[in-house]
Design an enzyme around this catalytic site. Structure first.
Site, mmCIF file in Angstrom:
data_model
loop_
_atom_site.group_PDB
_atom_site.id
_atom_site.type_symbol
_atom_site.label_atom_id
_atom_site.label_comp_id
_atom_site.label_asym_id
_atom_site.label_seq_id
_atom_site.Cartn_x
_atom_site.Cartn_y
_atom_site.Cartn_z
ATOM 1 N N LYS A 52 41.180 36.931 33.207
ATOM 2 C CA LYS A 52 40.501 36.254 34.322
ATOM 3 C C LYS A 52 39.590 35.166 33.782
ATOM 4 C CE LYS A 52 37.801 37.313 38.508
ATOM 5 N NZ LYS A 52 37.165 38.372 39.305
ATOM 6 N N SER A 127 38.362 38.834 44.100
ATOM 7 C CA SER A 127 38.454 37.528 43.490
ATOM 8 C C SER A 127 39.442 37.451 42.329
ATOM 9 C CB SER A 127 37.077 37.089 42.997
ATOM 10 O OG SER A 127 36.602 37.982 42.004
ATOM 11 N N SER A 151 36.751 43.370 43.474
ATOM 12 C CA SER A 151 37.616 42.274 43.031
ATOM 13 C C SER A 151 38.752 42.636 42.089
ATOM 14 C CB SER A 151 36.783 41.178 42.371
ATOM 15 O OG SER A 151 36.279 40.345 43.368
HETATM 16 N N1 GLN Z 1 34.879 40.037 47.815
HETATM 17 C C1 GLN Z 1 33.600 40.439 47.321
HETATM 18 C C2 GLN Z 1 32.690 39.256 47.289
HETATM 19 O O1 GLN Z 1 33.068 38.248 47.774
HETATM 20 C C3 GLN Z 1 33.746 41.053 45.968
HETATM 21 C C4 GLN Z 1 33.871 40.068 44.881
HETATM 22 C C5 GLN Z 1 33.944 40.679 43.520
HETATM 23 O O2 GLN Z 1 34.098 41.888 43.364
HETATM 24 N N2 GLN Z 1 33.778 39.844 42.523
HETATM 25 O O3 GLN Z 1 31.616 39.291 46.797
#
Ligand code: GLN
Length: 446
Positions: A52, A127, A151
């Site tokens: 990532k 994400s 995420s």
């Molecule tokens: N979707 C969640 C957010 O927007 C989680 C994101 C994540 O785990 N990095 O914060």
């Protein structure tokens, strides 16, 4: 082979932001020499891995999905990147993501939205959408993602792959670009549970460079996969299968529970009573931490710098206005507000207290049960663009993963069926540092 698959399909899926062809070729050569010399092989010998793009890799562009870092080439490796190299994995590229890991659909990437390999009109989740899509499409043997509020698990669920968020502190965060430091964890996305155990084995462990790294013994995760779950006690929170959860998703989870029962496990419904406050708590805490962490992007130290600013303040202002996307700005503003004097007690401090209550919900259930099971997300993947103008609906996609992050405990998402032609993920949540049980249950089910 991975490069070939990437070339054939990544213009459609857009999982990769940077390819590491030169570096990967060099690593492969070194591994060949190792083979010839008969030197011991690492745990992940020769496996192509995608990383990532918020995990820094020496000399290999690391953008965090942001225009701010579009030309940032780190001068050091994250601890996990070093560990991958020590295990003889070959890093083939950097994976697309929501900007600074803020989002749940990958549409916040400032480069291109990743598409779901099962249906290109749908989002892959986020994400770590690039990390999940790459594994689903065969564009990497396995990948690393990061999980702050879901995420790793939510995109794994949307793309039909296995995603593990380890216990907070098990995997070093050194070199992970911080979003919300008290929640961020790195973990593997893989095709199956056994691979997940191997990758965790390679990346877990104490790191003096991360002050929140836990000093715990690392067990043998692979040998924990015994297939045996007789007498296992499973808790199913009524909040996780109630209102708001798609009927087909719920049915898949019920079918999966029947399979586990067939293997000798027992399940009962329980309550995690503070679940309804989790999303609000998370967005206050995560945004507060983000507003502080992202202060380092000032146009001086990393990434892009505004051209011709009149003075220092203008340099900050212009660099940040141009470099950050809308969602990142929204969270910085929300977080700055929640932390400002006069509001701190009412928002940030209150949210910290609710976080403790949420953690206690889990502690109580774990007094009697070995694991907690529910869906990873209330629905399957949604159509690209369908939630873009509604950040609040988007935030609710993480309602079942966020409480786990706030409690700091481990959880895995494993594929457990399909609803409307798209994959459904089952979330198996365990006690802190009990990844062995989480993996064992997931493996027995798989
Ligand atoms: N979707 C969640 C957010 O927007 C989680 C994101 C994540 O785990 N990095 O914060």
């Amino acid at each position: 082979q991975a490069f070939k698959t990437i070339c054939e399909q990544d213009d459609k899926i857009q999982a990769y932001l940077t390819l590491n062809e030169e570096g990967a070729t060099e690593s492969a050569k070194a591994l060949d020499e190792k083979l010839v010399s008969g030197e011991a092989r690492g745990l992940l010998f020769g496996l192509p891995v995608g990383v990532k793009d918020n995990i820094v890799t020496e000399g290999l562009r690391t953008t965090c999905g942001s225009q701010f870092l579009k030309n940032y080439d780190p001068i050091y490796n994250a601890t996990v990147a070093d560990k991958l190299r020590q295990a003889d994995a070959v890093t083939i590229g950097k994976l697309n993501m929501d900007e600074f890991a803020m989002g749940g659909s990958n549409e916040n990437s400032s480069f291109a939205p990743v598409r779901n390999p099962w249906n290109l009109d749908y989002v892959p989740g986020g994400s770590s959408g690039g990390s999940a899509a790459a594994v689903a499409a065969g564009e990497a043997y396995f990948t690393l993602g990061s999980d702050t509020g879901g995420s790793i698990r939510q995109p794994a669920s949307y793309c039909g792959v296995v995603g593990l968020k380890p216990t907070y502190g098990l995997v070093s965060r050194f070199g992970l670009v911080a979003f919300a430091s008290s929640l961020d964890q790195i973990g593997p996305l893989t095709k199956n549970v056994e691979d997940s155990a191997y990758v965790l084995q390679a990346i877990a462990g104490y790191d003096a460079k991360d002050s929140t790294s836990a000093k715990v013994d690392i067990p043998d995760y692979v040998s924990a996969l015994s297939g045996e779950i007789k007498g296992l006690k499973i808790a199913v929170p009524s909040e996780y299968i109630g209102e708001g959860v798609d009927a087909e998703v719920k049915q898949s989870i019920m079918d999966a529970l029947a399979v586990l029962e067939g293997l000798g496990a027992e399940w009962e419904e329980v309550s995690l009573p503070h679940t309804e406050y989790a999303v609000a708590t998370y967005y206050l805490l995560a945004s507060s931490e983000a507003s502080s962490n992202l202060a380092r992007f000032d146009g001086v130290r990393y990434g892009v710098r505004a051209e011709n600013p009149g003075n220092l303040l203008e340099l900050y202002h212009q660099s940040r206005s141009e470099g950050f996307g809308d969602e990142v700005k929204r969270r910085i503003m929300l977080g700055t507000y929640a932390l400002s004097s006069g509001y701190y007690d009412a928002y940030y401090l209150k949210a910290q207290k609710v976080r403790t209550l949420i953690k206690r919900d889990f502690d109580n259930v774990f007094e009697k049960y070995d694991v907690i099971i529910g869906p990873t997300a209330p629905t399957t993947a949604f159509k690209l663009g369908s939630q873009l103008d509604d950040p609040l609906t988007m935030y609710l996609n993480d309602i079942l993963t966020i409480p786990v992050s706030l409690a700091g405990v481990p959880a895995i998402s494993v594929p457990c069926g399909f609803a409307s032609g798209l994959p459904v993920g089952m979330q198996i949540i365990g006690k802190a540092f009990d990844e062995q049980t989480v993996l064992r249950v997931a493996h027995a089910f798989e």
